[in-house]
Design a protein around this motif. Structure first.
Motif, PDB file in Angstrom:
ATOM      1  N   THR A 165       0.832  -1.206   0.000  1.00 21.28           N
ATOM      2  CA  THR A 165       0.000   0.000   0.000  1.00 21.28           C
ATOM      3  C   THR A 165       0.866   1.256   0.000  1.00 21.28           C
ATOM      4  O   THR A 165       0.830   2.071   0.906  1.00 21.28           O
ATOM      5  CB  THR A 165      -0.987   0.005   1.184  1.00 21.28           C
ATOM      6  OG1 THR A 165      -1.563  -1.292   1.319  1.00 21.28           O
ATOM      7  CG2 THR A 165      -2.108   0.998   0.967  1.00 21.28           C
ATOM      8  N   GLY A 166       1.670   1.360  -1.026  1.00 21.89           N
ATOM      9  CA  GLY A 166       2.595   2.478  -1.186  1.00 21.89           C
ATOM     10  C   GLY A 166       3.900   1.940  -1.729  1.00 21.89           C
ATOM     11  O   GLY A 166       3.911   1.081  -2.600  1.00 21.89           O
ATOM     12  N   ALA A 167       5.002   2.446  -1.201  1.00 23.20           N
ATOM     13  CA  ALA A 167       6.336   2.005  -1.626  1.00 23.20           C
ATOM     14  C   ALA A 167       7.221   1.860  -0.396  1.00 23.20           C
ATOM     15  O   ALA A 167       6.843   2.270   0.709  1.00 23.20           O
ATOM     16  CB  ALA A 167       6.939   3.020  -2.600  1.00 23.20           C
ATOM     17  N   ASN A 168       8.389   1.291  -0.609  1.00 26.14           N
ATOM     18  CA  ASN A 168       9.396   1.151   0.452  1.00 26.14           C
ATOM     19  C   ASN A 168       8.854   0.348   1.632  1.00 26.14           C
ATOM     20  O   ASN A 168       8.337  -0.741   1.439  1.00 26.14           O
ATOM     21  CB  ASN A 168       9.922   2.519   0.876  1.00 26.14           C
ATOM     22  CG  ASN A 168      10.468   3.304  -0.309  1.00 26.14           C
ATOM     23  OD1 ASN A 168      11.050   2.723  -1.212  1.00 26.14           O
ATOM     24  ND2 ASN A 168      10.276   4.598  -0.315  1.00 26.14           N
ATOM     25  N   GLU A 169       8.960   0.907   2.862  1.00 26.36           N
ATOM     26  CA  GLU A 169       8.422   0.192   4.025  1.00 26.36           C
ATOM     27  C   GLU A 169       6.917   0.036   3.868  1.00 26.36           C
ATOM     28  O   GLU A 169       6.269   0.871   3.243  1.00 26.36           O
ATOM     29  CB  GLU A 169       8.692   0.967   5.322  1.00 26.36           C
ATOM     30  CG  GLU A 169      10.134   1.098   5.697  1.00 26.36           C
ATOM     31  CD  GLU A 169      10.810   2.299   5.058  1.00 26.36           C
ATOM     32  OE1 GLU A 169      12.020   2.450   5.249  1.00 26.36           O
ATOM     33  OE2 GLU A 169      10.147   3.076   4.353  1.00 26.36           O
ATOM     34  N   ALA A 170       6.395  -1.016   4.465  1.00 28.80           N
ATOM     35  CA  ALA A 170       4.945  -1.204   4.414  1.00 28.80           C
ATOM     36  C   ALA A 170       4.266  -0.074   5.189  1.00 28.80           C
ATOM     37  O   ALA A 170       4.795   0.437   6.176  1.00 28.80           O
ATOM     38  CB  ALA A 170       4.576  -2.563   5.003  1.00 28.80           C
ATOM     39  N   THR A 171       3.093   0.317   4.733  1.00 32.03           N
ATOM     40  CA  THR A 171       2.322   1.386   5.372  1.00 32.03           C
ATOM     41  C   THR A 171       1.910   0.971   6.775  1.00 32.03           C
ATOM     42  O   THR A 171       1.488  -0.160   6.989  1.00 32.03           O
ATOM     43  CB  THR A 171       1.082   1.700   4.510  1.00 32.03           C
ATOM     44  OG1 THR A 171       1.547   2.218   3.253  1.00 32.03           O
ATOM     45  CG2 THR A 171       0.171   2.699   5.177  1.00 32.03           C
ATOM     46  N   GLU A 172       2.053   1.911   7.720  1.00 32.89           N
ATOM     47  CA  GLU A 172       1.643   1.633   9.102  1.00 32.89           C
ATOM     48  C   GLU A 172       0.542   2.597   9.523  1.00 32.89           C
ATOM     49  O   GLU A 172       0.578   3.782   9.204  1.00 32.89           O
ATOM     50  CB  GLU A 172       2.829   1.738  10.064  1.00 32.89           C
ATOM     51  CG  GLU A 172       3.777   0.568   9.909  1.00 32.89           C
ATOM     52  CD  GLU A 172       4.834   0.486  10.998  1.00 32.89           C
ATOM     53  OE1 GLU A 172       4.907   1.393  11.858  1.00 32.89           O
ATOM     54  OE2 GLU A 172       5.581  -0.495  10.982  1.00 32.89           O
ATOM     55  N   ILE A 173      -0.426   2.048  10.236  1.00 37.53           N
ATOM     56  CA  ILE A 173      -1.545   2.829  10.742  1.00 37.53           C
ATOM     57  C   ILE A 173      -1.598   2.648  12.256  1.00 37.53           C
ATOM     58  O   ILE A 173      -1.475   1.531  12.754  1.00 37.53           O
ATOM     59  CB  ILE A 173      -2.870   2.406  10.053  1.00 37.53           C
ATOM     60  CG1 ILE A 173      -4.016   3.317  10.446  1.00 37.53           C
ATOM     61  CG2 ILE A 173      -3.191   0.951  10.302  1.00 37.53           C
ATOM     62  CD1 ILE A 173      -5.264   3.149   9.564  1.00 37.53           C
ATOM     63  N   THR A 174      -1.717   3.766  12.962  1.00 42.47           N
ATOM     64  CA  THR A 174      -1.793   3.734  14.422  1.00 42.47           C
ATOM     65  C   THR A 174      -3.132   4.302  14.846  1.00 42.47           C
ATOM     66  O   THR A 174      -3.532   5.379  14.391  1.00 42.47           O
ATOM     67  CB  THR A 174      -0.651   4.565  15.061  1.00 42.47           C
ATOM     68  OG1 THR A 174       0.596   4.007  14.647  1.00 42.47           O
ATOM     69  CG2 THR A 174      -0.743   4.552  16.578  1.00 42.47           C
ATOM     70  N   PHE A 175      -3.837   3.570  15.713  1.00 37.69           N
ATOM     71  CA  PHE A 175      -5.081   4.038  16.310  1.00 37.69           C
ATOM     72  C   PHE A 175      -4.786   4.365  17.767  1.00 37.69           C
ATOM     73  O   PHE A 175      -4.226   3.542  18.486  1.00 37.69           O
ATOM     74  CB  PHE A 175      -6.172   2.972  16.219  1.00 37.69           C
ATOM     75  CG  PHE A 175      -6.527   2.616  14.807  1.00 37.69           C
ATOM     76  CD1 PHE A 175      -7.225   3.506  14.009  1.00 37.69           C
ATOM     77  CD2 PHE A 175      -6.142   1.397  14.266  1.00 37.69           C
ATOM     78  CE1 PHE A 175      -7.537   3.180  12.694  1.00 37.69           C
ATOM     79  CE2 PHE A 175      -6.447   1.062  12.971  1.00 37.69           C
ATOM     80  CZ  PHE A 175      -7.151   1.958  12.177  1.00 37.69           C
ATOM     81  N   TYR A 176      -5.176   5.545  18.187  1.00 40.31           N
ATOM     82  CA  TYR A 176      -4.924   5.977  19.566  1.00 40.31           C
ATOM     83  C   TYR A 176      -6.086   5.647  20.493  1.00 40.31           C
ATOM     84  O   TYR A 176      -5.975   5.794  21.697  1.00 40.31           O
ATOM     85  CB  TYR A 176      -4.588   7.473  19.594  1.00 40.31           C
ATOM     86  CG  TYR A 176      -3.299   7.740  18.856  1.00 40.31           C
ATOM     87  CD1 TYR A 176      -2.074   7.554  19.480  1.00 40.31           C
ATOM     88  CD2 TYR A 176      -3.307   8.121  17.518  1.00 40.31           C
ATOM     89  CE1 TYR A 176      -0.890   7.764  18.802  1.00 40.31           C
ATOM     90  CE2 TYR A 176      -2.122   8.332  16.834  1.00 40.31           C
ATOM     91  CZ  TYR A 176      -0.928   8.158  17.478  1.00 40.31           C
ATOM     92  OH  TYR A 176       0.252   8.350  16.796  1.00 40.31           O
TER      93      TYR A 176
END
Length: 190
Positions: free
Chosen positions: A82-93
């Motif tokens: 879902t993008g390039a390079n490192e995998a996309t990260e999503i953080t929920f607070y």
């Protein structure tokens, strides 16, 4: 007198020459900063009405550069970072509800499986990964499907944005590239 004047001019020239050499030495010892990445890192935040951060997404933004994207560069039916390079990260607070599934507060990798008519959105517990090379469905936390939509114009760089839902606490995470985009619905759980 001419000798004194000539000597003074030579000394001033020599001092000026040494100063130029010193400046060149300083410039050559400056760090060599790299050029901008062709898929630069970006981040989006989603805040509630109280200005509290609910969600953060960190992703890289590859460019179209006259390439055919979906079905070619990003194959259909395969896990994508879902993008390039490192995998996309999503953080929920805070705990969130995504497509009817409850997700605990924390950081997850956001993978997708693009298809022509829908994308499978995957939140995976394995984080800090490069690409999708280490992906395993054994670490999947949530999977939902969302329909593919046609964009009104080409989106040169892979992009994400938040679309606030009217009269609701929830929002949509928009992801688009080329002439396609998807909406991932989410809202605070509970």
């Amino acid at each position: 007198m001419k000798k004194i004047l000539f000597t003074a001019v030579c000394l001033i020239g020599l001092i000026g020459f040494q100063d130029v050499q010193a400046q060149e030495t300083q410039l050559s010892s400056q760090p060599n900063f790299p050029k901008l990445d062709t898929s630069p890192l970006d981040m989006i935040l989603h805040r509630n009405q109280k200005d509290e951060v609910l969600m953060r997404v960190i992703y890289s933004r590859p460019q179209m550069r006259d390439r055919e994207i979906f079905g070619k560069l990003v194959p259909y039916g395969e896990v994508w970072r879902t993008g390039a390079n490192e995998a996309t990260e999503i953080t929920f607070y805070k705990d969130m509800s995504i497509g009817g599934e409850t997700v605990k507060a924390g950081t997850y990798t956001l993978y997708t499986i693009p298809n022509e008519k829908h994308w499978t959105i995957i939140l995976n517990k394995s984080i800090h990964t490069w690409g999708a090379y280490e992906y395993t469905d054994e670490q999947d936390y949530v999977r939902i499907k969302v329909p593919v939509r046609n964009a009104s114009h080409n989106i040169e760089n892979f992009s994400m944005a938040i679309e606030q839902k009217e009269d609701e606490a929830g929002a949509n995470l928009l992801m688009g590239w080329a002439d396609k985009y998807v909406k991932i619905p989410f809202s605070p759980a509970g």
